[in-house]
Scaffold this motif. Structure first.
Motif, PDB file in Angstrom:
ATOM      1  N   LYS A 108       0.807  -1.214   0.000  1.00  0.00           N
ATOM      2  CA  LYS A 108       0.000   0.000   0.000  1.00  0.00           C
ATOM      3  C   LYS A 108       0.842   1.267   0.000  1.00  0.00           C
ATOM      4  CE  LYS A 108      -4.138  -1.957   2.167  1.00  0.00           C
ATOM      5  NZ  LYS A 108      -5.061  -1.904   3.337  1.00  0.00           N
ATOM      6  N   GLU A 109       2.005   1.226   0.638  1.00  0.00           N
ATOM      7  CA  GLU A 109       2.863   2.412   0.701  1.00  0.00           C
ATOM      8  C   GLU A 109       3.869   2.455  -0.446  1.00  0.00           C
ATOM      9  OE1 GLU A 109       4.732   2.805   4.463  1.00  0.00           O
ATOM     10  OE2 GLU A 109       2.846   2.969   5.582  1.00  0.00           O
ATOM     11  N   LEU A 110       4.446   1.317  -0.802  1.00  0.00           N
ATOM     12  CA  LEU A 110       5.509   1.282  -1.801  1.00  0.00           C
ATOM     13  C   LEU A 110       5.014   1.057  -3.219  1.00  0.00           C
ATOM     14  CD1 LEU A 110       8.166  -0.842   0.132  1.00  0.00           C
ATOM     15  CD2 LEU A 110       8.127   1.650  -0.164  1.00  0.00           C
ATOM     16  N   GLY A 111       3.785   0.546  -3.347  1.00  0.00           N
ATOM     17  CA  GLY A 111       3.281   0.250  -4.681  1.00  0.00           C
ATOM     18  C   GLY A 111       3.717  -1.134  -5.127  1.00  0.00           C
ATOM     19  N   TYR A 112       3.942  -1.312  -6.430  1.00  0.00           N
ATOM     20  CA  TYR A 112       4.383  -2.606  -6.956  1.00  0.00           C
ATOM     21  C   TYR A 112       5.797  -2.891  -6.472  1.00  0.00           C
ATOM     22  CZ  TYR A 112       0.336  -2.523 -10.038  1.00  0.00           C
ATOM     23  OH  TYR A 112      -0.948  -2.504 -10.518  1.00  0.00           O
ATOM     24  N   LEU A 113       6.004  -4.120  -5.990  1.00  0.00           N
ATOM     25  CA  LEU A 113       7.313  -4.514  -5.466  1.00  0.00           C
ATOM     26  C   LEU A 113       8.153  -5.102  -6.592  1.00  0.00           C
ATOM     27  CD1 LEU A 113       6.169  -6.173  -2.099  1.00  0.00           C
ATOM     28  CD2 LEU A 113       6.824  -3.784  -2.539  1.00  0.00           C
ATOM     29  N   THR A 114       9.369  -4.596  -6.723  1.00  0.00           N
ATOM     30  CA  THR A 114      10.242  -4.987  -7.828  1.00  0.00           C
ATOM     31  C   THR A 114      11.636  -5.322  -7.323  1.00  0.00           C
ATOM     32  OG1 THR A 114      10.798  -2.651  -8.215  1.00  0.00           O
ATOM     33  CG2 THR A 114       8.996  -3.593  -9.518  1.00  0.00           C
ATOM     34  N   ALA A 115      12.399  -6.011  -8.163  1.00  0.00           N
ATOM     35  CA  ALA A 115      13.747  -6.426  -7.771  1.00  0.00           C
ATOM     36  C   ALA A 115      14.681  -5.241  -7.604  1.00  0.00           C
ATOM     37  CB  ALA A 115      14.307  -7.391  -8.817  1.00  0.00           C
ATOM     38  N   CYS A 116      14.542  -4.232  -8.447  1.00  0.00           N
ATOM     39  CA  CYS A 116      15.378  -3.035  -8.378  1.00  0.00           C
ATOM     40  C   CYS A 116      14.592  -1.907  -7.718  1.00  0.00           C
ATOM     41  CB  CYS A 116      15.825  -2.618  -9.778  1.00  0.00           C
ATOM     42  SG  CYS A 116      16.866  -1.141  -9.793  1.00  0.00           S
ATOM     43  N   PRO A 117      15.164  -1.228  -6.721  1.00  0.00           N
ATOM     44  CA  PRO A 117      14.436  -0.163  -6.021  1.00  0.00           C
ATOM     45  C   PRO A 117      13.960   0.965  -6.933  1.00  0.00           C
ATOM     46  CG  PRO A 117      16.408  -0.782  -4.800  1.00  0.00           C
ATOM     47  CD  PRO A 117      16.485  -1.498  -6.103  1.00  0.00           C
ATOM     48  N   THR A 118      14.667   1.214  -8.043  1.00  0.00           N
ATOM     49  CA  THR A 118      14.254   2.305  -8.929  1.00  0.00           C
ATOM     50  C   THR A 118      12.956   2.016  -9.659  1.00  0.00           C
ATOM     51  OG1 THR A 118      15.606   1.429 -10.741  1.00  0.00           O
ATOM     52  CG2 THR A 118      16.631   3.071  -9.312  1.00  0.00           C
ATOM     53  N   ASN A 119      12.492   0.767  -9.616  1.00  0.00           N
ATOM     54  CA  ASN A 119      11.231   0.416 -10.260  1.00  0.00           C
ATOM     55  C   ASN A 119      10.062   0.325  -9.283  1.00  0.00           C
ATOM     56  OD1 ASN A 119      12.186   0.178 -12.962  1.00  0.00           O
ATOM     57  ND2 ASN A 119      13.110  -1.780 -12.426  1.00  0.00           N
ATOM     58  N   LEU A 120      10.327   0.508  -7.983  1.00  0.00           N
ATOM     59  CA  LEU A 120       9.252   0.481  -6.997  1.00  0.00           C
ATOM     60  C   LEU A 120       8.211   1.551  -7.303  1.00  0.00           C
ATOM     61  CD1 LEU A 120      11.198   0.062  -3.626  1.00  0.00           C
ATOM     62  CD2 LEU A 120       9.535  -1.552  -4.569  1.00  0.00           C
ATOM     63  N   GLY A 121       6.982   1.289  -6.908  1.00  0.00           N
ATOM     64  CA  GLY A 121       5.919   2.267  -7.120  1.00  0.00           C
ATOM     65  C   GLY A 121       5.037   1.836  -8.260  1.00  0.00           C
ATOM     66  N   THR A 122       5.067   2.594  -9.352  1.00  0.00           N
ATOM     67  CA  THR A 122       4.255   2.234 -10.519  1.00  0.00           C
ATOM     68  C   THR A 122       4.900   1.104 -11.319  1.00  0.00           C
ATOM     69  OG1 THR A 122       5.360   3.835 -11.940  1.00  0.00           O
ATOM     70  CG2 THR A 122       3.419   4.600 -10.732  1.00  0.00           C
ATOM     71  N   GLY A 123       6.224   0.953 -11.208  1.00  0.00           N
ATOM     72  CA  GLY A 123       6.936  -0.023 -12.032  1.00  0.00           C
ATOM     73  C   GLY A 123       6.947   0.353 -13.498  1.00  0.00           C
ATOM     74  N   LEU A 124       6.656   1.621 -13.789  1.00  0.00           N
ATOM     75  CA  LEU A 124       6.490   2.078 -15.173  1.00  0.00           C
ATOM     76  C   LEU A 124       7.733   2.816 -15.656  1.00  0.00           C
ATOM     77  CD1 LEU A 124       3.335   3.750 -16.675  1.00  0.00           C
ATOM     78  CD2 LEU A 124       5.565   4.794 -17.029  1.00  0.00           C
ATOM     79  N   ARG A 125       8.243   2.400 -16.795  1.00  0.00           N
ATOM     80  CA  ARG A 125       9.342   3.115 -17.464  1.00  0.00           C
ATOM     81  C   ARG A 125       8.838   3.567 -18.834  1.00  0.00           C
ATOM     82  NH1 ARG A 125      14.777   2.694 -16.717  1.00  0.00           N
ATOM     83  NH2 ARG A 125      14.168   2.655 -14.532  1.00  0.00           N
ATOM     84  N   ALA A 126       8.686   4.875 -18.998  1.00  0.00           N
ATOM     85  CA  ALA A 126       8.272   5.454 -20.279  1.00  0.00           C
ATOM     86  C   ALA A 126       9.500   5.988 -20.981  1.00  0.00           C
ATOM     87  CB  ALA A 126       7.261   6.574 -20.048  1.00  0.00           C
ATOM     88  N   SER A 127       9.679   5.619 -22.243  1.00  0.00           N
ATOM     89  CA  SER A 127      10.858   6.082 -22.964  1.00  0.00           C
ATOM     90  C   SER A 127      10.514   6.420 -24.402  1.00  0.00           C
ATOM     91  CB  SER A 127      11.966   5.031 -22.919  1.00  0.00           C
ATOM     92  OG  SER A 127      11.577   3.851 -23.578  1.00  0.00           O
ATOM     93  N   VAL A 128      11.227   7.396 -24.921  1.00  0.00           N
ATOM     94  CA  VAL A 128      11.067   7.816 -26.310  1.00  0.00           C
ATOM     95  C   VAL A 128      12.451   7.831 -26.945  1.00  0.00           C
ATOM     96  CG1 VAL A 128      10.230   9.601 -27.881  1.00  0.00           C
ATOM     97  CG2 VAL A 128       9.067   9.223 -25.695  1.00  0.00           C
ATOM     98  N   MET A 129      12.599   7.118 -28.055  1.00  0.00           N
ATOM     99  CA  MET A 129      13.859   7.085 -28.789  1.00  0.00           C
ATOM    100  C   MET A 129      13.882   8.236 -29.777  1.00  0.00           C
ATOM    101  SD  MET A 129      16.596   5.101 -28.863  1.00  0.00           S
ATOM    102  CE  MET A 129      16.050   3.422 -28.517  1.00  0.00           C
ATOM    103  N   LEU A 130      14.939   9.054 -29.684  1.00  0.00           N
ATOM    104  CA  LEU A 130      15.039  10.248 -30.516  1.00  0.00           C
ATOM    105  C   LEU A 130      16.292  10.205 -31.384  1.00  0.00           C
ATOM    106  CD1 LEU A 130      14.176  12.958 -27.819  1.00  0.00           C
ATOM    107  CD2 LEU A 130      12.608  11.876 -29.437  1.00  0.00           C
ATOM    108  N   PHE A 131      16.157  10.679 -32.601  1.00  0.00           N
ATOM    109  CA  PHE A 131      17.286  10.850 -33.517  1.00  0.00           C
ATOM    110  C   PHE A 131      17.722  12.305 -33.404  1.00  0.00           C
ATOM    111  CE2 PHE A 131      18.550  11.750 -38.082  1.00  0.00           C
ATOM    112  CZ  PHE A 131      19.823  11.204 -37.955  1.00  0.00           C
ATOM    113  N   LEU A 132      18.911  12.527 -32.805  1.00  0.00           N
ATOM    114  CA  LEU A 132      19.355  13.878 -32.453  1.00  0.00           C
ATOM    115  C   LEU A 132      20.721  14.199 -33.056  1.00  0.00           C
ATOM    116  CD1 LEU A 132      18.335  13.808 -28.665  1.00  0.00           C
ATOM    117  CD2 LEU A 132      17.003  14.712 -30.593  1.00  0.00           C
ATOM    118  N   PRO A 133      20.843  14.215 -34.372  1.00  0.00           N
ATOM    119  CA  PRO A 133      22.150  14.479 -34.976  1.00  0.00           C
ATOM    120  C   PRO A 133      22.666  15.894 -34.742  1.00  0.00           C
ATOM    121  CG  PRO A 133      20.431  14.424 -36.649  1.00  0.00           C
ATOM    122  CD  PRO A 133      19.809  13.942 -35.376  1.00  0.00           C
TER     123      PRO A 133
END
Length: 340
Positions: free
Chosen positions: A142-167
């Protein structure tokens, strides 16, 4: 913004990944019971049948070359391969969805989209997540959210990423100026293959670093705001490149196009850089073509992907020759350059 350069010439893919673990099983790093591991794979397989058509890959049963092929296409991770004793992957036929089982967490669900739309991607992967969670309870606090192996993923467990071409930002060394402000916002910049990878082909992945204490909406908004500012920055700098030295840029683009379409051998690193020149040429209307076609060619010319096209593994020298011949034919067929 000038009509010469489109927004679509910057965004390569949008991806959202969810990390989940089941409440009644040890996390993968403590999952010593192979029977339990296989049971998790079976449970996921049963639920995914309700969402899409998937190909199942049990990592312990596929050859290394096949695993390398899937990794080059960003469908599986290095950790999944290293954990092959108990791991598996489910990949949709169009390769837009990849569900990794018993990697760092029991489940890593990810959805890719070849356009910029975080909301659409989140809606799709959340639907899959909901179906799995209806039958198999996730480890949740209830306090930490979704429990994950890596602490940086605790909570929502969501990683949003956008790949950009930045020449433009890359060549002007402006990414160094951007990174500190992104870190302050809880975001990070990685290469095309995630953590630890370099920015090959001037591709950069912008994503959230933390998930604890933030809602899904807050994460999406943070990534979206950052991406849109970076895109605007990149487009301005491309325009400035044209204003500063259009002839020089045109010469660089056409030289790379000429070499790629006329060489007898091409090493991967040089190929990536010259393809970045060609993509920049299309983005600035020096050349005329489709960015997605060029991105597909870049992936197809990775080592394991070349071996698959060839039907058998090649040594480095033969692979470089294959890359030169195949890419040259592909680029010529695209008719990117017309005399005028």
């Amino acid at each position: 913004m000038s009509a010469r350069i489109s927004y679509d010439s910057v965004v390569v893919t949008t991806r959202i990944r969810l990390a989940r673990n089941f409440a009644d099983y040890p996390f993968p790093n403590r999952l010593k019971n192979v029977v339990q591991a296989r049971e998790i794979v079976r449970l996921i397989a049963a639920e995914l049948k309700h969402t899409d058509t998937f190909d199942q890959y049990d990592m312990n049963n596929i050859p290394p070359e096949r695993a390398a092929f899937l990794k080059e296409r960003n469908l599986i991770s290095r950790d999944l391969i290293e954990n092959r004793r108990i791991s598996a992957a489910f990949i949709s036929r169009d390769e837009s969805i990849s569900v990794m089982v018993n990697e760092e967490d029991h489940v890593r669900e990810q959805y890719f989209l070849r356009e910029y739309n975080l909301e659409k991607v989140y809606e799709r992967i959340s639907g899959i997540d909901d179906i799995i969670s209806e039958s198999i309870p996730f480890a949740y606090d209830k306090e930490l959210g979704y429990l994950t192996a890596c602490p940086t993923n605790l909570g929502t467990g969501l990683r949003a990423s956008v790949m950009l071409f930045l020449p433009a930002l890359s060549r002007k060394d402006l990414m160094r100026e951007i990174m500190p402000s992104l870190y302050e916002l809880g975001l990070t910049v990685r290469g095309s293959y995630g953590e630890g990878s370099g920015a090959e082909g001037e591709l950069f992945q912008i994503s959230n670093e933390l998930t604890l204490g933030l809602s899904e909406e807050e994460i999406l908004r943070s990534v979206k705001d950052a991406v849109e500012k970076i895109v605007e920055f990149e487009l301005r700098e491309r325009e400035q490149m044209l204003l500063d030295d259009e002839r020089g840029l045109r010469d660089k683009v056409l030289r790379s196009y000429g070499i790629l379409t006329n060489c007898a051998t091409m090493e991967e690193g040089e190929f990536m850089q010259r393809m970045a020149d060609v993509k920049l040429g299309v983005a600035t209307k020096i050349l005329h073509g489709n960015m997605s076609d060029l991105d597909n060619l870049v992936v197809a010319m990775r080592p394991a992907n070349i071996n698959r096209l060839n039907g058998a593994p090649l040594g480095e020298g033969d692979r470089n020759a294959y890359r030169a011949e195949y890419a040259g034919k592909a680029l010529r067929s695209m008719k990117l350059f017309t005399w005028r």
